[in-house]
Design a protein around this motif. Structure first.
Motif, PDB file in Angstrom:
ATOM      1  N   ILE A 149       0.841  -0.803  -0.166  1.00 10.47           N
ATOM      2  CA  ILE A 149      -0.283  -0.079  -0.088  1.00 10.47           C
ATOM      3  C   ILE A 149       0.824   0.986  -0.438  1.00 10.47           C
ATOM      4  N   LEU A 150       0.332   2.677  -0.809  1.00 12.31           N
ATOM      5  CA  LEU A 150       1.423   3.535  -0.819  1.00 12.31           C
ATOM      6  C   LEU A 150       0.494   4.205  -0.436  1.00 12.31           C
ATOM      7  N   VAL A 151       0.395   5.292   0.166  1.00 11.05           N
ATOM      8  CA  VAL A 151      -0.531   6.057   1.080  1.00 11.05           C
ATOM      9  C   VAL A 151       0.329   7.655   0.960  1.00 11.05           C
ATOM     10  N   ALA A 152      -0.385   8.458   0.276  1.00 13.79           N
ATOM     11  CA  ALA A 152       0.036  10.046   0.123  1.00 13.79           C
ATOM     12  C   ALA A 152      -0.949  10.768   0.946  1.00 13.79           C
ATOM     13  N   GLU A 153       0.297  11.230   1.551  1.00 15.86           N
ATOM     14  CA  GLU A 153      -0.471  12.210   2.717  1.00 15.86           C
ATOM     15  C   GLU A 153       0.861  13.264   3.435  1.00 15.86           C
ATOM     16  N   ASP A 154       0.191  14.901   3.153  1.00 15.88           N
ATOM     17  CA  ASP A 154       0.960  15.461   3.885  1.00 15.88           C
ATOM     18  C   ASP A 154       1.545  16.228   4.920  1.00 15.88           C
ATOM     19  N   ASP A 155      -0.031  15.735   5.443  1.00 15.17           N
ATOM     20  CA  ASP A 155       0.217  15.565   6.851  1.00 15.17           C
ATOM     21  C   ASP A 155       1.271  14.366   7.530  1.00 15.17           C
ATOM     22  N   ARG A 156       1.967  14.983   8.125  1.00 16.45           N
ATOM     23  CA  ARG A 156       3.467  13.635   8.290  1.00 16.45           C
ATOM     24  C   ARG A 156       2.475  12.483   9.571  1.00 16.45           C
ATOM     25  N   ARG A 157       1.834  14.120  10.820  1.00 19.53           N
ATOM     26  CA  ARG A 157       1.273  13.070  11.956  1.00 19.53           C
ATOM     27  C   ARG A 157       0.518  11.999  11.457  1.00 19.53           C
ATOM     28  N   GLN A 158      -0.703  12.397   9.955  1.00 14.94           N
ATOM     29  CA  GLN A 158      -1.525  11.651   9.497  1.00 14.94           C
ATOM     30  C   GLN A 158      -1.078  10.369   9.221  1.00 14.94           C
ATOM     31  N   ALA A 159      -0.048  11.059   8.243  1.00 14.88           N
ATOM     32  CA  ALA A 159       0.185   9.293   7.187  1.00 14.88           C
ATOM     33  C   ALA A 159       1.727   8.673   8.298  1.00 14.88           C
ATOM     34  N   ASP A 160       2.435   9.006   9.467  1.00 14.16           N
ATOM     35  CA  ASP A 160       3.089   7.948  10.809  1.00 14.16           C
ATOM     36  C   ASP A 160       1.606   7.480  11.200  1.00 14.16           C
ATOM     37  N   LEU A 161       0.559   7.658  11.545  1.00 13.17           N
ATOM     38  CA  LEU A 161      -0.207   7.155  12.023  1.00 13.17           C
ATOM     39  C   LEU A 161      -1.476   5.405  10.872  1.00 13.17           C
ATOM     40  N   ILE A 162      -0.966   6.300  10.228  1.00 14.76           N
ATOM     41  CA  ILE A 162      -1.705   4.942   8.606  1.00 14.76           C
ATOM     42  C   ILE A 162      -0.482   4.543   8.533  1.00 14.76           C
ATOM     43  N   ARG A 163      -0.012   4.619   8.561  1.00 17.69           N
ATOM     44  CA  ARG A 163       1.085   3.468   8.612  1.00 17.69           C
ATOM     45  C   ARG A 163       2.110   2.260   9.232  1.00 17.69           C
ATOM     46  N   ARG A 164       1.188   3.024  10.969  1.00 22.58           N
ATOM     47  CA  ARG A 164       1.212   2.575  11.691  1.00 22.58           C
ATOM     48  C   ARG A 164       0.593   1.101  11.680  1.00 22.58           C
ATOM     49  N   TYR A 165      -1.437   1.446  11.871  1.00 21.70           N
ATOM     50  CA  TYR A 165      -1.898   0.529  12.054  1.00 21.70           C
ATOM     51  C   TYR A 165      -2.422  -0.275  10.005  1.00 21.70           C
ATOM     52  N   LEU A 166      -1.850   0.479   9.491  1.00 25.70           N
ATOM     53  CA  LEU A 166      -1.171  -0.633   8.449  1.00 25.70           C
ATOM     54  C   LEU A 166      -0.104  -1.829   8.714  1.00 25.70           C
ATOM     55  N   SER A 198       4.532   0.367  -8.508  1.00 35.51           N
ATOM     56  CA  SER A 198       3.155  -0.370  -8.547  1.00 35.51           C
ATOM     57  C   SER A 198       2.390  -1.007  -7.337  1.00 35.51           C
ATOM     58  N   PRO A 199       2.360  -0.336  -6.786  1.00 34.90           N
ATOM     59  CA  PRO A 199       1.604  -1.111  -5.339  1.00 34.90           C
ATOM     60  C   PRO A 199       0.053  -1.657  -5.606  1.00 34.90           C
ATOM     61  N   ASP A 200      -0.166  -2.539  -4.412  1.00 31.03           N
ATOM     62  CA  ASP A 200      -1.553  -2.855  -4.750  1.00 31.03           C
ATOM     63  C   ASP A 200      -2.981  -2.027  -4.640  1.00 31.03           C
ATOM     64  N   LEU A 201      -2.471  -0.828  -3.788  1.00 30.06           N
ATOM     65  CA  LEU A 201      -3.363   0.185  -3.595  1.00 30.06           C
ATOM     66  C   LEU A 201      -2.463   1.443  -3.213  1.00 30.06           C
ATOM     67  N   LEU A 202      -3.891   2.688  -3.317  1.00 24.58           N
ATOM     68  CA  LEU A 202      -3.323   3.802  -3.208  1.00 24.58           C
ATOM     69  C   LEU A 202      -3.904   4.432  -2.125  1.00 24.58           C
ATOM     70  N   VAL A 203      -3.803   4.881  -0.668  1.00 20.42           N
ATOM     71  CA  VAL A 203      -4.326   5.976  -0.427  1.00 20.42           C
ATOM     72  C   VAL A 203      -4.203   7.564  -0.523  1.00 20.42           C
ATOM     73  N   LEU A 204      -4.804   7.575  -0.973  1.00 25.15           N
ATOM     74  CA  LEU A 204      -4.497   9.436  -2.126  1.00 25.15           C
ATOM     75  C   LEU A 204      -5.502  10.447  -1.356  1.00 25.15           C
ATOM     76  N   ASP A 205      -4.643  11.668  -0.381  1.00 25.98           N
ATOM     77  CA  ASP A 205      -5.089  12.832  -0.093  1.00 25.98           C
ATOM     78  C   ASP A 205      -5.486  13.745  -1.768  1.00 25.98           C
ATOM     79  N   LEU A 206      -6.756  14.612  -1.495  1.00 25.15           N
ATOM     80  CA  LEU A 206      -6.948  15.183  -2.439  1.00 25.15           C
ATOM     81  C   LEU A 206      -6.395  16.911  -2.741  1.00 25.15           C
ATOM     82  N   MET A 207      -5.817  16.926  -1.069  1.00 27.62           N
ATOM     83  CA  MET A 207      -4.269  18.408  -1.102  1.00 27.62           C
ATOM     84  C   MET A 207      -3.051  17.989  -0.926  1.00 27.62           C
TER      85      MET A 207
END
Length: 237
Positions: free
Chosen positions: A5-22, A46-55
């Motif tokens: 899973i690829l996570v594209a999130e500019d909020d680094r705190r939120q991104a780290d929280l998502i990464r730890r849960y995943l 070529s990830p299996d899924l992308l979590v993509l922040d709009l902003m």
């Protein structure tokens, strides 16, 4: 099911929280913080899924989604602080498979990811078939749609929806049943979600989208795929 899973999130705190849960759920997770990095990493791994922040900085999430949709079939869950129906429909129109508004609980995102991964897995049935209606061919072996011999790129949600309809040509499906088949979550605009996927498909497979030949509206019920012409098999080995 573990996935890359690829996570594209500019909020680094939120991104780290998502990464730890995943990662706790067993997923191999990569995090980037801007749109250009999201495109580069998606093209390389070529990830299996992308979590993509709009902003996102450098390249916005909608442009990232639009670009990737022209290049690959990676499932995309878009997350954003924008919560209006117009924003949701814009995300789906661009090619997102699901849409989650901030603030959200990490467990909710995890449930959405699991549903999209299950949906993608169901898009290739245990007994692959090729469904044909006139010039439209839905091939579950190659995970491909063709119209008059020309390949048509679809999102995972669009492909799953088309396979569901193609497996029973002529049968009318309600929006609620289609939502269940594609694994969508309940939300206030669920019916509009299916309508938007149908609109996108018609733009791709219909010679004249405003006068559909294949993907037909059943007024008061939902949608169906046209039946094959007399003498033409609906599926082939």
């Amino acid at each position: 099911m573990p996935a890359r899973i690829l996570v594209a999130e500019d909020d680094r705190r939120q991104a780290d929280l998502i990464r730890r849960y995943l990662e706790r759920d067993g997923h191999e997770t990569t995090v980037v913080h801007d749109g250009r990095a999201a495109l580069d990493r998606a093209r390389r791994c070529s990830p299996d899924l992308l979590v993509l922040d709009l902003m996102l900085p450098t390249i916005g999430g909608l442009d990232v989604c639009r670009t990737l949709r022209s290049e690959q079939d990676v499932p995309i869950i878009m997350v954003t602080a924008r919560a209006s129906e117009d924003d949701l429909l814009q995300g789906l129109r661009t090619g997102a498979d699901d849409y989650l508004t901030k603030p959200y609980r990490p467990r909710e995102l995890l449930a959405r990811i699991q549903a999209v991964l299950r949906r993608t897995a169901r898009a290739a049935p245990a007994e692959p078939q090729q469904y044909r209606v006139g010039g439209l061919v839905v091939d579950t072996v190659r995970h491909q749609v063709e119209v008059d011999g020309v390949p048509v790129r679809t999102t995972p949600a669009e492909f799953t929806l088309l396979v569901c309809l193609a497996a029973a040509p002529g049968r009318a499906f309600t929006r609620e049943l289609l939502l269940e088949r594609v694994g969508a979550f309940d939300r206030e605009v669920t019916g509009r979600t299916i309508d938007m996927h149908v609109l996108n498909l018609r733009r791709k497979i219909e010679p004249t989208p405003t006068r559909p030949r294949y993907l037909l509206t059943v007024y008061g019920i939902g949608y169906k795929l046209a039946e094959p012409p007399d003498g033409e098999a609906g599926d082939a080995p």
